[in-house]
Design a protein around this motif. Structure first.
Motif, PDB file in Angstrom:
ATOM      1  N   SER A   1       0.851  -1.184   0.000  1.00 60.16           N
ATOM      2  CA  SER A   1       0.000   0.000   0.000  1.00 60.16           C
ATOM      3  C   SER A   1       0.888   1.235   0.000  1.00 60.16           C
ATOM      4  O   SER A   1       1.895   1.278   0.712  1.00 60.16           O
ATOM      5  CB  SER A   1      -0.903  -0.018   1.232  1.00 60.16           C
ATOM      6  OG  SER A   1      -1.799   1.068   1.195  1.00 60.16           O
ATOM      7  N   TYR A   2       0.515   2.249  -0.799  1.00 64.33           N
ATOM      8  CA  TYR A   2       1.339   3.444  -0.962  1.00 64.33           C
ATOM      9  C   TYR A   2       0.502   4.707  -0.787  1.00 64.33           C
ATOM     10  O   TYR A   2      -0.692   4.715  -1.086  1.00 64.33           O
ATOM     11  CB  TYR A   2       2.009   3.452  -2.340  1.00 64.33           C
ATOM     12  CG  TYR A   2       2.879   2.243  -2.559  1.00 64.33           C
ATOM     13  CD1 TYR A   2       4.174   2.218  -2.083  1.00 64.33           C
ATOM     14  CD2 TYR A   2       2.385   1.121  -3.209  1.00 64.33           C
ATOM     15  CE1 TYR A   2       4.973   1.105  -2.264  1.00 64.33           C
ATOM     16  CE2 TYR A   2       3.176  -0.003  -3.387  1.00 64.33           C
ATOM     17  CZ  TYR A   2       4.474  -0.006  -2.915  1.00 64.33           C
ATOM     18  OH  TYR A   2       5.256  -1.112  -3.082  1.00 64.33           O
ATOM     19  N   ALA A   3       1.149   5.755  -0.337  1.00 61.47           N
ATOM     20  CA  ALA A   3       0.456   7.029  -0.106  1.00 61.47           C
ATOM     21  C   ALA A   3       0.192   7.787  -1.398  1.00 61.47           C
ATOM     22  O   ALA A   3      -0.752   8.551  -1.481  1.00 61.47           O
ATOM     23  CB  ALA A   3       1.267   7.911   0.847  1.00 61.47           C
ATOM     24  N   ASP A   4       1.033   7.578  -2.410  1.00 59.31           N
ATOM     25  CA  ASP A   4       0.768   8.266  -3.671  1.00 59.31           C
ATOM     26  C   ASP A   4       0.979   7.335  -4.858  1.00 59.31           C
ATOM     27  O   ASP A   4       1.627   6.304  -4.772  1.00 59.31           O
ATOM     28  CB  ASP A   4       1.583   9.552  -3.817  1.00 59.31           C
ATOM     29  CG  ASP A   4       3.079   9.338  -3.795  1.00 59.31           C
ATOM     30  OD1 ASP A   4       3.536   8.262  -4.210  1.00 59.31           O
ATOM     31  OD2 ASP A   4       3.791  10.255  -3.372  1.00 59.31           O
TER      32      ASP A   4
ATOM     33  N   VAL B   1      -4.937  -0.111  -7.252  1.00 59.57           N
ATOM     34  CA  VAL B   1      -6.308   0.231  -6.875  1.00 59.57           C
ATOM     35  C   VAL B   1      -6.293   1.420  -5.921  1.00 59.57           C
ATOM     36  O   VAL B   1      -5.675   1.360  -4.857  1.00 59.57           O
ATOM     37  CB  VAL B   1      -7.013  -0.977  -6.206  1.00 59.57           C
ATOM     38  CG1 VAL B   1      -8.429  -0.626  -5.816  1.00 59.57           C
ATOM     39  CG2 VAL B   1      -6.984  -2.190  -7.123  1.00 59.57           C
ATOM     40  N   GLY B   2      -6.962   2.496  -6.308  1.00 50.11           N
ATOM     41  CA  GLY B   2      -7.103   3.651  -5.427  1.00 50.11           C
ATOM     42  C   GLY B   2      -8.169   3.364  -4.381  1.00 50.11           C
ATOM     43  O   GLY B   2      -9.276   2.945  -4.728  1.00 50.11           O
ATOM     44  N   GLN B   3      -7.849   3.584  -3.122  1.00 50.35           N
ATOM     45  CA  GLN B   3      -8.778   3.291  -2.020  1.00 50.35           C
ATOM     46  C   GLN B   3      -9.142   4.560  -1.265  1.00 50.35           C
ATOM     47  O   GLN B   3      -8.403   5.538  -1.275  1.00 50.35           O
ATOM     48  CB  GLN B   3      -8.133   2.299  -1.042  1.00 50.35           C
ATOM     49  CG  GLN B   3      -7.889   0.937  -1.629  1.00 50.35           C
ATOM     50  CD  GLN B   3      -9.171   0.147  -1.840  1.00 50.35           C
ATOM     51  OE1 GLN B   3     -10.242   0.494  -1.352  1.00 50.35           O
ATOM     52  NE2 GLN B   3      -9.062  -0.912  -2.607  1.00 50.35           N
ATOM     53  N   ASP B   4     -10.263   4.513  -0.561  1.00 51.57           N
ATOM     54  CA  ASP B   4     -10.746   5.627   0.264  1.00 51.57           C
ATOM     55  C   ASP B   4     -10.848   6.906  -0.565  1.00 51.57           C
ATOM     56  O   ASP B   4     -10.151   7.889  -0.325  1.00 51.57           O
ATOM     57  CB  ASP B   4      -9.842   5.861   1.481  1.00 51.57           C
ATOM     58  CG  ASP B   4      -9.810   4.657   2.409  1.00 51.57           C
ATOM     59  OD1 ASP B   4     -10.792   3.894   2.423  1.00 51.57           O
ATOM     60  OD2 ASP B   4      -8.814   4.497   3.116  1.00 51.57           O
TER      61      ASP B   4
END
Length: 162
Positions: free
Chosen positions: A22-25, A49-52
């Protein structure tokens, strides 16, 4: 072989998938996929996959009649010029001059029509929205999702130092 993406709607079968990182950007997630590709990992089995998701509306300024007219004119001028140019290019007599002349006429007519429509739309809002804005959606984090059969290998490759 047809291109295939995990979980794509066109796929005949879907395999189980697992998040391996998982990555912040987005740039970090992109670099991770690039690292996997450099190590001969089958990247066609990876998805970012972009989350939240977060909806953001950035206010860009005040809206009034002159601003509404200007924005309408700009948005009408471009398609007007394009349509004028297309009509001119198919003309019989001196197509280049006709294309340029009709593009200018289209630009002017499109700007006038766009300005009028922009002012009408603004007037119908009756002061409920006296600002201009740009809306967009952005994820809070990006997950690297990999087919379950190869997820352990992907996680191991990502954990290795360069």
């Amino acid at each position: 072989m047809d291109p295939w993406s995990p979980g794509s709607p066109g796929a005949s079968t879907r395999s189980a998938r697992r998040t391996v990182a998982s990555y912040a950007d987005y740039a970090d997630a992109e670099r991770a996929v690039d690292r996997l590709a450099d190590r001969d990992f089958p990247v066609e089995r990876v998805a970012i996959v972009g989350q939240d998701l977060q909806a953001v509306e950035q206010v860009t300024g005040r809206m009034n009649h002159p601003t509404a007219a200007w924005r309408g004119a700009v948005s009408g001028a471009v398609p007007g010029a394009l349509l004028g140019w297309l009509f001119g290019i198919f003309g019989w007599a001196d197509p280049l001059v006709a294309a340029i002349l009709l593009a200018v006429y289209g630009l002017l007519l499109g700007a006038v029509i766009g300005a009028v429509i922009g002012m009408i739309v603004y007037a119908f809002q009756r002061g409920r929205r006296d600002f201009a804005s740009v809306a967009y959606t952005r994820p809070q984090r990006f997950e690297l999702v990999v087919d379950d059969e190869v997820a352990d290998r992907a996680a191991r490759l990502l954990a290795e130092e360069d």
